[in-house]
Design a protein around this motif. Structure first.
Motif, short mmCIF file in Angstrom:
data_model
loop_
_atom_site.label_atom_id
_atom_site.label_comp_id
_atom_site.label_asym_id
_atom_site.label_seq_id
_atom_site.Cartn_x
_atom_site.Cartn_y
_atom_site.Cartn_z
N HIS A 51 -26.46 -26.46 -17.74
CA HIS A 51 -26.20 -25.31 -18.61
C HIS A 51 -27.49 -24.54 -18.83
O HIS A 51 -27.52 -23.30 -18.76
CB HIS A 51 -25.61 -25.76 -19.95
CG HIS A 51 -25.46 -24.63 -20.93
ND1 HIS A 51 -24.47 -23.68 -20.82
CD2 HIS A 51 -26.20 -24.29 -22.03
CE1 HIS A 51 -24.58 -22.81 -21.81
NE2 HIS A 51 -25.63 -23.15 -22.55
N LEU A 83 -28.43 -22.51 -15.80
CA LEU A 83 -27.67 -21.27 -15.73
C LEU A 83 -28.26 -20.23 -16.68
O LEU A 83 -28.40 -19.05 -16.32
CB LEU A 83 -26.20 -21.54 -16.08
CG LEU A 83 -25.27 -20.32 -16.11
CD1 LEU A 83 -25.28 -19.61 -14.77
CD2 LEU A 83 -23.85 -20.76 -16.47
N MET A 84 -28.63 -20.65 -17.89
CA MET A 84 -29.21 -19.73 -18.85
C MET A 84 -30.56 -19.21 -18.36
O MET A 84 -30.92 -18.05 -18.56
CB MET A 84 -29.37 -20.40 -20.22
CG MET A 84 -28.05 -20.74 -20.92
SD MET A 84 -26.97 -19.29 -21.16
CE MET A 84 -25.78 -19.49 -19.82
N TRP A 89 -18.86 -26.19 -12.85
CA TRP A 89 -20.10 -25.46 -13.19
C TRP A 89 -20.24 -24.23 -12.30
O TRP A 89 -20.59 -23.15 -12.78
CB TRP A 89 -21.31 -26.37 -13.02
CG TRP A 89 -22.60 -25.70 -13.39
CD1 TRP A 89 -23.18 -25.67 -14.62
CD2 TRP A 89 -23.48 -24.95 -12.51
NE1 TRP A 89 -24.35 -24.95 -14.58
CE2 TRP A 89 -24.57 -24.49 -13.31
CE3 TRP A 89 -23.45 -24.63 -11.17
CZ2 TRP A 89 -25.61 -23.74 -12.78
CZ3 TRP A 89 -24.48 -23.87 -10.63
CH2 TRP A 89 -25.54 -23.44 -11.43
N ASP A 123 -17.76 -21.65 -13.55
CA ASP A 123 -18.22 -21.07 -14.81
C ASP A 123 -19.43 -20.16 -14.59
O ASP A 123 -19.57 -19.13 -15.26
CB ASP A 123 -18.58 -22.17 -15.82
CG ASP A 123 -17.36 -22.96 -16.27
OD1 ASP A 123 -16.23 -22.48 -16.06
OD2 ASP A 123 -17.55 -24.07 -16.82
N ALA A 124 -20.30 -20.56 -13.64
CA ALA A 124 -21.48 -19.74 -13.35
C ALA A 124 -21.07 -18.39 -12.82
O ALA A 124 -21.61 -17.35 -13.24
CB ALA A 124 -22.39 -20.46 -12.36
N TYR A 125 -20.12 -18.35 -11.90
CA TYR A 125 -19.68 -17.07 -11.34
C TYR A 125 -19.07 -16.19 -12.45
O TYR A 125 -19.34 -14.99 -12.51
CB TYR A 125 -18.65 -17.29 -10.23
CG TYR A 125 -18.11 -15.99 -9.67
CD1 TYR A 125 -18.86 -15.26 -8.75
CD2 TYR A 125 -16.88 -15.49 -10.07
CE1 TYR A 125 -18.38 -14.05 -8.25
CE2 TYR A 125 -16.39 -14.29 -9.57
CZ TYR A 125 -17.15 -13.57 -8.66
OH TYR A 125 -16.68 -12.38 -8.18
N ARG A 126 -18.28 -16.82 -13.32
CA ARG A 126 -17.64 -16.05 -14.39
C ARG A 126 -18.65 -15.60 -15.45
O ARG A 126 -18.46 -14.58 -16.11
CB ARG A 126 -16.53 -16.89 -15.03
CG ARG A 126 -15.34 -17.06 -14.10
CD ARG A 126 -14.31 -18.01 -14.67
NE ARG A 126 -13.09 -18.02 -13.86
CZ ARG A 126 -12.12 -18.91 -14.00
NH1 ARG A 126 -12.22 -19.87 -14.92
NH2 ARG A 126 -11.05 -18.85 -13.22
N GLU A 127 -19.73 -16.37 -15.60
CA GLU A 127 -20.75 -16.05 -16.59
C GLU A 127 -21.48 -14.75 -16.24
O GLU A 127 -21.91 -14.01 -17.11
CB GLU A 127 -21.76 -17.20 -16.68
CG GLU A 127 -22.80 -17.06 -17.78
CD GLU A 127 -22.25 -17.35 -19.16
OE1 GLU A 127 -22.80 -16.81 -20.14
OE2 GLU A 127 -21.27 -18.13 -19.27
N PHE A 128 -21.59 -14.50 -14.94
CA PHE A 128 -22.29 -13.30 -14.50
C PHE A 128 -21.32 -12.13 -14.48
O PHE A 128 -20.54 -11.96 -13.55
CB PHE A 128 -22.91 -13.53 -13.12
CG PHE A 128 -24.05 -14.51 -13.16
CD1 PHE A 128 -25.28 -14.15 -13.68
CD2 PHE A 128 -23.89 -15.81 -12.70
CE1 PHE A 128 -26.32 -15.05 -13.74
CE2 PHE A 128 -24.93 -16.72 -12.75
CZ PHE A 128 -26.16 -16.33 -13.27
N ASP A 129 -21.39 -11.34 -15.54
CA ASP A 129 -20.45 -10.23 -15.68
C ASP A 129 -20.90 -9.04 -14.82
O ASP A 129 -21.80 -9.14 -13.99
CB ASP A 129 -20.31 -9.82 -17.15
CG ASP A 129 -21.66 -9.51 -17.79
OD1 ASP A 129 -22.60 -9.14 -17.04
OD2 ASP A 129 -21.78 -9.63 -19.01
N LYS A 185 -29.98 -16.56 -15.71
CA LYS A 185 -29.63 -15.31 -16.36
C LYS A 185 -30.86 -14.67 -17.01
O LYS A 185 -31.06 -13.45 -16.92
CB LYS A 185 -28.54 -15.53 -17.43
CG LYS A 185 -27.18 -15.87 -16.86
CD LYS A 185 -26.13 -15.99 -17.95
CE LYS A 185 -25.84 -14.66 -18.61
NZ LYS A 185 -24.72 -14.75 -19.57
#
Length: 415
Positions: free
Chosen positions: A86, A89-90, A123, A126-132, A93
């Motif tokens: 997590h 990923l942060m 993960w 979620d990573a792909y979805r996290e990047f808007d 970003k």
């Protein structure tokens, strides 16, 4: 002239890694890369320190088309139980946030991802979805280097959630030599394990295939502009002050046409046009940006010229001084003295460039390019290490130095 941040206490475990402990998937070779790992990108009490020190994510200057390059190296990921995914990923970003307003390229080195260190499929999802949209809009290409059947199958599985537009940006790269069309490989922070693997699979090819992959480079033309030392250009293709023709040509056009262009230097240009303009300059043909009416093309050509110099404009000799300038007092005086040790053609070109950028800065309310934004764009194009690789530990100080040049340009270049 001669040639504090504080750590937030949370229930989430924070993993740290001893400086000299490496698992069986050791991400780097003992000589060159461990030295790089020893450089902490952030202060030890920064929340991202334990992630940054792994150098999984790096910034590598610009590609051949004026886009920032972000590198993700799978082989540098430690085993799953030693990495907070997590937080990784942060951190990714956090790194991208500095560049997503500009066009950028993402290069993923897949070799070294194993059953021990690969993240879960959830993960990845979620990573792909996290990047808007903010992150996906300006990414111009994602290059997957040394793809395996696993990664190809994974992308097929995720096809339903990958937009058609984003899917067109995915590219497979089988050999490092193929990257040369996109970016200078020597400027990338490529892990030794990846280089060794690439050499291994290349050697497995038939000799004829190897020869086809490595065509001989053409000798430089007598009128060559790109990739030529400034000292040589001064003798045959510069003005009386030693400013190269390409620099003065692009800057003069941008002064007249580009100062109020929003995002100037943040956009890339048409790939074929960039190649065509570069070839024209190298062959001695006239280039007329007024006919082309493309501000971003001229901006990319200027950055590309600087990046392709055999030695950076600020020279290798000043590298350590620039990276450590933040720790010295009376910085403006120190910088002025440093710059006066540059060769005359380097000093003249730097002064000319900074004076131009100060005029871009004066229009920042319109073009949205303040000194911090300009420093992010030009820092890696003014200076890089002798091995040409740019790590995040160095890019910050170099950008800060560039910002000082812009903010204090009148005092620095006063004599």
């Amino acid at each position: 002239r001669q040639s504090d941040k504080r750590i937030r206490i949370s229930r989430r475990p924070v993993y740290t890694f001893p400086a000299h402990s490496y698992d069986s998937t050791s991400f780097l070779s003992p000589e060159t890369d461990i030295k790089r790992l020893g450089q902490a990108h952030l202060s030890w009490d920064d929340p991202f320190y334990d992630i940054a020190r792994q150098q999984i994510v790096e910034v590598a200057g610009d590609d051949n088309f004026g886009r920032k390059v972000i590198v993700f190296s799978a082989c540098r990921m430690p085993p799953q139980h030693q990495l907070d995914h997590h937080k990784l990923l942060m951190y990714l970003k956090h790194t991208l946030d500095q560049y997503v307003e500009s066009d950028y390229t993402l290069i993923y080195f897949h070799h070294g991802l194993t059953s021990e260190n690969k993240p879960s499929l959830s993960w990845v999802r979620d990573a792909y979805r996290e990047f808007d949209r903010k992150y996906k809009k300006n990414i111009k290409a994602l290059y997957i280097v040394h793809p395996t059947m696993f990664i190809r199958t994974l992308l097929i599985l995720f096809k339903p959630i990958i937009s058609f537009k984003f899917g067109r940006k995915l590219n497979y790269i089988n050999y490092l030599s193929e990257l040369e069309e996109i970016v200078k490989c020597e400027q990338l922070v490529i892990p030794s394990r990846v280089r060794e693997y690439d050499e291994k699979i290349r050697q497995a090819l038939k000799p004829s295939a190897q020869a086809a992959m490595s065509p001989p480079r053409s000798p430089p033309l007598p009128t060559q502009q790109f990739g030529v030392p400034l000292s040589e250009l001064r003798l045959r293709a510069a003005d009386a002050d030693g400013v190269p023709f390409v620099v003065r040509d692009t800057v003069n056009f941008l002064l007249e046409q580009g100062l109020q262009t929003e995002g100037i230097f943040r956009r890339s240009a048409n790939v074929s046009l960039v190649r065509s303009i570069q070839e024209k300059y190298n062959s001695g043909q006239e280039v007329n940006f007024y006919q082309l009416e493309d501000v971003h093309l001229a901006a990319v050509i200027l950055k590309k010229f600087l990046r392709e110099l055999p030695e950076p404009l600020l020279t290798y000799q000043l590298y350590n001084d620039v990276v450590n300038i933040h720790s010295t007092s009376r910085r403006v005086e120190r910088i002025r003295n440093m710059l006066h040790t540059l060769p005359e053609e380097n000093y003249a070109s730097l002064k000319f460039l900074i004076q131009f950028l100060s005029q871009v800065l004066a229009q920042s309310e319109v073009n949205k390019m303040n000194s911090a934004n300009l420093a992010v764009v030009f820092g890696p194009n003014l200076l890089w290490g002798q091995d040409a690789a740019m790590t995040l530990s160095a890019i910050g100080p170099i950008n800060n130095f560039t910002r000082l040049l812009l903010d204090q340009h009148q005092e620095i270049f006063s004599s």
